[in-house]
Design a protein around this motif. Structure first.
Motif, short mmCIF file in Angstrom:
data_model
loop_
_atom_site.label_atom_id
_atom_site.label_comp_id
_atom_site.label_asym_id
_atom_site.label_seq_id
_atom_site.Cartn_x
_atom_site.Cartn_y
_atom_site.Cartn_z
N ALA A 188 0.82 -1.21 0.00
CA ALA A 188 0.00 0.00 0.00
C ALA A 188 0.86 1.26 0.00
O ALA A 188 0.56 2.22 -0.71
CB ALA A 188 -0.94 -0.01 1.21
N LEU A 189 1.92 1.27 0.77
CA LEU A 189 2.78 2.46 0.86
C LEU A 189 3.65 2.67 -0.38
O LEU A 189 4.02 3.80 -0.68
CB LEU A 189 3.67 2.37 2.11
N SER A 190 3.99 1.59 -1.05
CA SER A 190 4.90 1.70 -2.20
C SER A 190 4.18 1.77 -3.54
O SER A 190 4.76 2.21 -4.53
CB SER A 190 5.86 0.51 -2.22
N GLY A 191 2.93 1.30 -3.58
CA GLY A 191 2.22 1.24 -4.86
C GLY A 191 2.60 0.02 -5.68
O GLY A 191 2.32 -0.04 -6.87
N VAL A 192 3.23 -0.95 -5.05
CA VAL A 192 3.64 -2.19 -5.70
C VAL A 192 2.83 -3.32 -5.08
O VAL A 192 2.72 -3.42 -3.86
CB VAL A 192 5.16 -2.46 -5.49
N SER A 193 2.24 -4.17 -5.91
CA SER A 193 1.42 -5.26 -5.38
C SER A 193 2.26 -6.26 -4.58
O SER A 193 3.48 -6.38 -4.80
CB SER A 193 0.71 -6.00 -6.52
N ALA A 194 1.60 -6.96 -3.70
CA ALA A 194 2.29 -7.98 -2.90
C ALA A 194 2.93 -9.04 -3.80
O ALA A 194 4.05 -9.49 -3.54
CB ALA A 194 1.31 -8.63 -1.91
N LYS A 195 2.23 -9.40 -4.86
CA LYS A 195 2.78 -10.40 -5.80
C LYS A 195 4.08 -9.88 -6.42
O LYS A 195 5.06 -10.63 -6.53
CB LYS A 195 1.74 -10.68 -6.89
N LEU A 221 11.18 -0.14 -3.04
CA LEU A 221 10.03 -0.53 -3.87
C LEU A 221 9.50 0.65 -4.67
O LEU A 221 9.13 0.49 -5.84
CB LEU A 221 8.92 -1.12 -3.00
N ARG A 222 9.48 1.82 -4.09
CA ARG A 222 9.05 3.01 -4.83
C ARG A 222 10.02 3.31 -5.97
O ARG A 222 9.62 3.67 -7.07
CB ARG A 222 8.96 4.22 -3.89
N PHE A 223 11.31 3.17 -5.70
CA PHE A 223 12.33 3.37 -6.72
C PHE A 223 12.09 2.40 -7.88
O PHE A 223 12.11 2.80 -9.06
CB PHE A 223 13.72 3.15 -6.11
N ILE A 224 11.86 1.14 -7.55
CA ILE A 224 11.61 0.12 -8.57
C ILE A 224 10.35 0.47 -9.35
O ILE A 224 10.34 0.41 -10.59
CB ILE A 224 11.50 -1.28 -7.92
N ARG A 225 9.29 0.85 -8.66
CA ARG A 225 8.03 1.19 -9.33
C ARG A 225 8.22 2.36 -10.29
O ARG A 225 7.78 2.32 -11.44
CB ARG A 225 6.93 1.52 -8.33
N HIS A 226 8.91 3.41 -9.85
CA HIS A 226 9.15 4.55 -10.73
C HIS A 226 10.00 4.15 -11.93
O HIS A 226 9.75 4.61 -13.06
CB HIS A 226 9.81 5.71 -9.97
N SER A 227 10.97 3.31 -11.71
CA SER A 227 11.82 2.82 -12.80
C SER A 227 11.00 2.02 -13.80
O SER A 227 11.16 2.16 -15.01
CB SER A 227 12.97 1.98 -12.25
N ARG A 228 10.13 1.15 -13.29
CA ARG A 228 9.27 0.36 -14.17
C ARG A 228 8.30 1.25 -14.94
O ARG A 228 8.03 1.02 -16.11
CB ARG A 228 8.47 -0.69 -13.36
N ASP A 229 7.80 2.29 -14.28
CA ASP A 229 6.90 3.25 -14.94
C ASP A 229 7.59 3.91 -16.13
O ASP A 229 6.93 4.29 -17.10
CB ASP A 229 6.41 4.33 -13.97
N LEU A 230 8.90 4.06 -16.06
CA LEU A 230 9.67 4.65 -17.16
C LEU A 230 10.13 3.60 -18.18
O LEU A 230 10.82 3.92 -19.14
CB LEU A 230 10.87 5.43 -16.61
N GLY A 231 9.75 2.35 -17.94
CA GLY A 231 10.04 1.29 -18.90
C GLY A 231 11.38 0.61 -18.77
O GLY A 231 11.78 -0.15 -19.64
N ILE A 287 17.10 -1.89 -13.96
CA ILE A 287 16.74 -1.45 -12.61
C ILE A 287 17.77 -1.93 -11.60
O ILE A 287 18.13 -1.19 -10.68
CB ILE A 287 15.32 -1.91 -12.22
N ALA A 288 18.28 -3.13 -11.78
CA ALA A 288 19.33 -3.62 -10.88
C ALA A 288 20.54 -2.70 -10.94
O ALA A 288 21.13 -2.36 -9.90
CB ALA A 288 19.71 -5.05 -11.25
N LYS A 289 20.91 -2.26 -12.15
CA LYS A 289 22.03 -1.33 -12.29
C LYS A 289 21.71 0.01 -11.64
O LYS A 289 22.56 0.59 -10.94
CB LYS A 289 22.37 -1.12 -13.77
N LEU A 290 20.49 0.50 -11.87
CA LEU A 290 20.09 1.78 -11.27
C LEU A 290 20.08 1.70 -9.75
O LEU A 290 20.52 2.63 -9.07
CB LEU A 290 18.71 2.20 -11.79
#
Length: 162
Positions: free
Chosen positions: A9-16, A48-58, A64-67
């Motif tokens: 809920a806090l990160s915007g990333v699903s539990a899965k 998780l937020r960092f990952i979500r934002h990175s995924r949002d940018l494609g 993402i691992a490098k970032l």
């Protein structure tokens, strides 16, 4: 400490996806309670937020691992981050051109389809690899039969052989 639902809920990333990011190594394995439930810290939520934002940018998982590695390294040179981002921009440009080409091909097929009660449909024929696709890539031939309504090549009826 937060449970997986709270972290989600806090990160915007699903539990899965949180479990997936743990499995692929983007997120360190969660601390477990005696009952085996995952527990996350505030730093995990930031990750998780960092990952979500990175995924949002494609960005891909590898990118993402490098970032993440660069993000965690406070002495990193920003040129490395910029180079990674520029490479990603180039990949996005290629993908955008491919999408525009797909859009143009589909628009052409839509324009060629009468959309009436007849079963003939250049869109279906193209998807099936039939005549519509040939008309998109092959120049008109003087010997090819042409349809006056769609402008697409038509097949000549098969001749029965004895």
């Amino acid at each position: 400490m937060l449970n997986i639902g709270q972290a989600a809920a806090l990160s915007g990333v699903s539990a899965k996806m949180i479990r997936h990011y743990e499995a692929v190594g983007l997120l360190t394995a969660a601390v477990r309670t005696e009952a085996g439930y995952r527990q996350y810290a505030g730093t995990d939520v930031q990750t998780l937020r960092f990952i979500r934002h990175s995924r949002d940018l494609g960005f891909s998982i590898v990118e993402i691992a490098k970032l993440l590695s660069l993000w965690r390294d406070r002495s990193r040179p920003s040129r490395e981050v910029k180079a990674l981002a520029k490479t990603h921009i180039q990949a996005l440009e290629v993908k955008a051109q491919e999408l525009l080409a797909m859009k143009a091909a589909l628009e052409h097929l839509v324009d060629c389809c009468l959309g009436d009660e007849r079963p003939e449909c250049p869109i279906i024929e193209s998807l099936a690899g039939e005549k519509a696709l040939v008309a998109l890539v092959a120049p008109p031939s003087s010997t090819a039969a042409r349809s006056h309504t769609t402008g697409l090549r038509t097949r000549r009826p098969a001749v029965a052989r004895a």
